[in-house]
Design a protein around this motif. Structure first.
Motif, PDB file in Angstrom:
ATOM      1  N   GLY A 176      42.894  30.678  50.407  1.00 18.13           N
ATOM      2  CA  GLY A 176      44.159  31.352  50.028  1.00 18.13           C
ATOM      3  C   GLY A 176      43.998  32.028  48.766  1.00 18.13           C
ATOM      4  N   LEU A 177      42.947  31.468  47.831  1.00 17.56           N
ATOM      5  CA  LEU A 177      42.885  31.995  46.347  1.00 17.56           C
ATOM      6  C   LEU A 177      42.467  33.506  46.421  1.00 17.56           C
ATOM      7  N   LEU A 178      43.239  34.413  45.863  1.00 21.26           N
ATOM      8  CA  LEU A 178      42.736  35.481  45.500  1.00 21.26           C
ATOM      9  C   LEU A 178      41.504  35.823  44.890  1.00 21.26           C
ATOM     10  N   LEU A 179      40.764  36.836  45.441  1.00 23.25           N
ATOM     11  CA  LEU A 179      39.379  37.033  44.889  1.00 23.25           C
ATOM     12  C   LEU A 179      39.455  38.097  43.606  1.00 23.25           C
ATOM     13  N   ASP A 180      38.429  37.851  42.727  1.00 21.43           N
ATOM     14  CA  ASP A 180      38.605  38.628  41.570  1.00 21.43           C
ATOM     15  C   ASP A 180      37.854  40.050  42.034  1.00 21.43           C
ATOM     16  N   MET A 181      38.592  41.242  42.090  1.00 22.64           N
ATOM     17  CA  MET A 181      37.687  42.518  42.729  1.00 22.64           C
ATOM     18  C   MET A 181      37.378  43.358  41.554  1.00 22.64           C
ATOM     19  N   GLY A 182      37.375  42.787  40.406  1.00 24.70           N
ATOM     20  CA  GLY A 182      37.011  43.728  39.207  1.00 24.70           C
ATOM     21  C   GLY A 182      37.994  44.207  38.150  1.00 24.70           C
ATOM     22  N   SER A 183      39.080  44.406  38.870  1.00 28.52           N
ATOM     23  CA  SER A 183      40.539  44.683  38.290  1.00 28.52           C
ATOM     24  C   SER A 183      41.483  44.216  39.030  1.00 28.52           C
ATOM     25  N   ALA A 229      25.357  40.415  37.246  1.00 24.11           N
ATOM     26  CA  ALA A 229      25.589  39.687  38.696  1.00 24.11           C
ATOM     27  C   ALA A 229      27.162  39.644  38.960  1.00 24.11           C
ATOM     28  N   GLU A 230      28.005  39.713  37.866  1.00 25.51           N
ATOM     29  CA  GLU A 230      29.323  39.551  38.013  1.00 25.51           C
ATOM     30  C   GLU A 230      29.726  40.861  38.724  1.00 25.51           C
ATOM     31  N   SER A 231      29.402  41.980  38.115  1.00 27.59           N
ATOM     32  CA  SER A 231      29.946  43.230  38.445  1.00 27.59           C
ATOM     33  C   SER A 231      29.430  43.490  39.901  1.00 27.59           C
ATOM     34  N   ARG A 232      28.016  43.044  40.481  1.00 25.34           N
ATOM     35  CA  ARG A 232      27.553  43.371  41.661  1.00 25.34           C
ATOM     36  C   ARG A 232      28.368  42.616  42.807  1.00 25.34           C
ATOM     37  N   THR A 233      28.901  41.421  42.140  1.00 25.42           N
ATOM     38  CA  THR A 233      29.703  40.640  43.199  1.00 25.42           C
ATOM     39  C   THR A 233      31.278  41.658  43.599  1.00 25.42           C
ATOM     40  N   TRP A 234      31.615  42.037  42.527  1.00 26.77           N
ATOM     41  CA  TRP A 234      32.900  43.090  42.616  1.00 26.77           C
ATOM     42  C   TRP A 234      32.513  44.078  43.414  1.00 26.77           C
ATOM     43  N   ARG A 235      31.540  44.541  43.067  1.00 22.68           N
ATOM     44  CA  ARG A 235      31.100  45.813  44.127  1.00 22.68           C
ATOM     45  C   ARG A 235      30.880  45.453  45.431  1.00 22.68           C
ATOM     46  N   ARG A 293      43.403  51.546  35.262  1.00 21.76           N
ATOM     47  CA  ARG A 293      42.309  51.682  34.177  1.00 21.76           C
ATOM     48  C   ARG A 293      41.207  52.230  35.181  1.00 21.76           C
ATOM     49  N   ALA A 294      39.950  52.754  34.775  1.00 19.53           N
ATOM     50  CA  ALA A 294      38.973  53.384  35.406  1.00 19.53           C
ATOM     51  C   ALA A 294      38.344  52.255  36.308  1.00 19.53           C
ATOM     52  N   SER A 295      38.327  51.078  36.156  1.00 19.31           N
ATOM     53  CA  SER A 295      37.748  50.146  36.956  1.00 19.31           C
ATOM     54  C   SER A 295      38.601  50.049  38.255  1.00 19.31           C
ATOM     55  N   SER A 296      39.532  50.545  38.255  1.00 20.38           N
ATOM     56  CA  SER A 296      40.364  50.252  39.540  1.00 20.38           C
ATOM     57  C   SER A 296      39.992  51.365  40.343  1.00 20.38           C
ATOM     58  N   HIS A 297      39.207  52.275  40.078  1.00 18.23           N
ATOM     59  CA  HIS A 297      38.725  53.185  41.227  1.00 18.23           C
ATOM     60  C   HIS A 297      37.769  52.498  42.022  1.00 18.23           C
ATOM     61  N   THR A 298      38.040  52.925  43.463  1.00 21.51           N
ATOM     62  CA  THR A 298      37.107  52.316  44.390  1.00 21.51           C
ATOM     63  C   THR A 298      35.735  52.122  44.243  1.00 21.51           C
ATOM     64  N   VAL A 299      35.048  53.283  43.744  1.00 20.36           N
ATOM     65  CA  VAL A 299      33.722  53.321  43.717  1.00 20.36           C
ATOM     66  C   VAL A 299      33.109  53.145  42.326  1.00 20.36           C
ATOM     67  N   HIS A 300      33.957  52.333  41.414  1.00 16.14           N
ATOM     68  CA  HIS A 300      33.437  52.332  40.024  1.00 16.14           C
ATOM     69  C   HIS A 300      32.487  51.607  39.873  1.00 16.14           C
ATOM     70  N   PHE A 301      32.249  50.320  40.599  1.00 13.35           N
ATOM     71  CA  PHE A 301      31.274  49.332  40.458  1.00 13.35           C
ATOM     72  C   PHE A 301      30.006  50.148  41.521  1.00 13.35           C
TER      73      PHE A 301
END
Length: 253
Positions: free
Chosen positions: A156-163, A184-190, A169-177
């Motif tokens: 039940g822990l929320l996952l980091d989605m990149g924002s 590696a971290e940004s690929r996980t968010w993607r 902010r721009a990183s909240s846009h769905t296709v940002h990543f």
């Protein structure tokens, strides 16, 4: 629905919503009631985020139309093992929509004082719709046809989605990543966004491209993205005790 391989399915660029065209789509609402999503536990998790964050008059429940209720359950049941679906917000009172819009607009005006008023409203609208109770063009969350969702792990822990949810902010846009996944971290968010996006879209939802968390079914934005001639849901509210007494006594509300 098959989401097990969705990390290998890129999210294509999503057309920006044309709000004037969306507002012109007629609504044919048959009056379907709202249902509390907390009843769907443990298959579906809810976290009424605005109530949790102390937003004035935010409700402590996530209410939505039956069509969304059942689709969200289907999404939750078909996610890859170890992942869960969390609903952060669904039906939203007008007073909360007004508070969110006015608050963000005030911050945008302070931060971007050099922009003209129209541009500041565009920046604000990317993350909060202007408040409207008009039957012909209501705010999306007022219809019970819009939901804000994210993913959690098996505990039940929320996952980091990149924002974070509601980060303007721009990183909240769905296709940002899709375009910024160099580490590696940004690929996980993607990949997490891909899982969420394809699960929701495959279940019939439409995504607001400026918010990876916002999806809708049956409202005017959904109708525009799906090429539907009319929307299914107009403004509504959860049933109340007073409304039930009015109906049972044959009184006009």
């Amino acid at each position: 629905m098959n989401v097990t391989d969705s990390t290998h399915r890129p999210i294509a660029d999503i057309a920006e919503p044309q709000w004037e065209a969306i507002a012109a789509i007629p609504i044919a609402d048959e009056g379907a009631p709202l249902h509390p999503l907390s009843l769907a536990a443990p298959t579906l998790r809810t976290l009424p985020i605005y109530h949790t964050l102390g937003v004035p008059r935010a409700v402590p429940e996530c209410w939505t139309r039956e069509a969304l209720y059942r689709r969200l359950l289907s999404v939750a049941r078909h996610l890859p093992d170890g992942l869960g679906l969390v609903v952060l917000d669904a039906w939203r009172p007008y007073v909360v929509q007004r508070y969110l819009y006015d608050t963000l607009l005030g911050m945008v005006e302070a931060r971007y004082a050099d922009l003209d008023a129209a541009d500041r409203r565009v920046l604000t609208r990317a993350f909060v719709s202007p408040p409207s109770e008009r039957p012909e063009c209501p705010s999306p969350h007022l219809t019970g046809g819009a939901v804000d969702v994210t993913l959690c792990d098996a505990d039940g822990l929320l996952l980091d989605m990149g924002s974070a949810f509601d980060e303007a902010r721009a990183s909240s846009h769905t296709v940002h990543f899709e375009h910024h996944a160099d580490e590696a971290e940004s690929r996980t968010w993607r990949d997490r966004r891909r899982i969420l996006y394809h699960a929701m879209v495959d279940a019939g939802f439409a995504n607001l491209p400026s918010e990876w968390w916002h999806y809708s079914y049956g409202d005017q934005m959904w109708a525009w993205y799906h090429g539907e001639p009319r929307a299914l849901f107009g403004p509504t509210a959860p049933d109340s005790l007073e409304a039930r007494w009015h109906r049972s006594l044959g009184l006009t509300e």
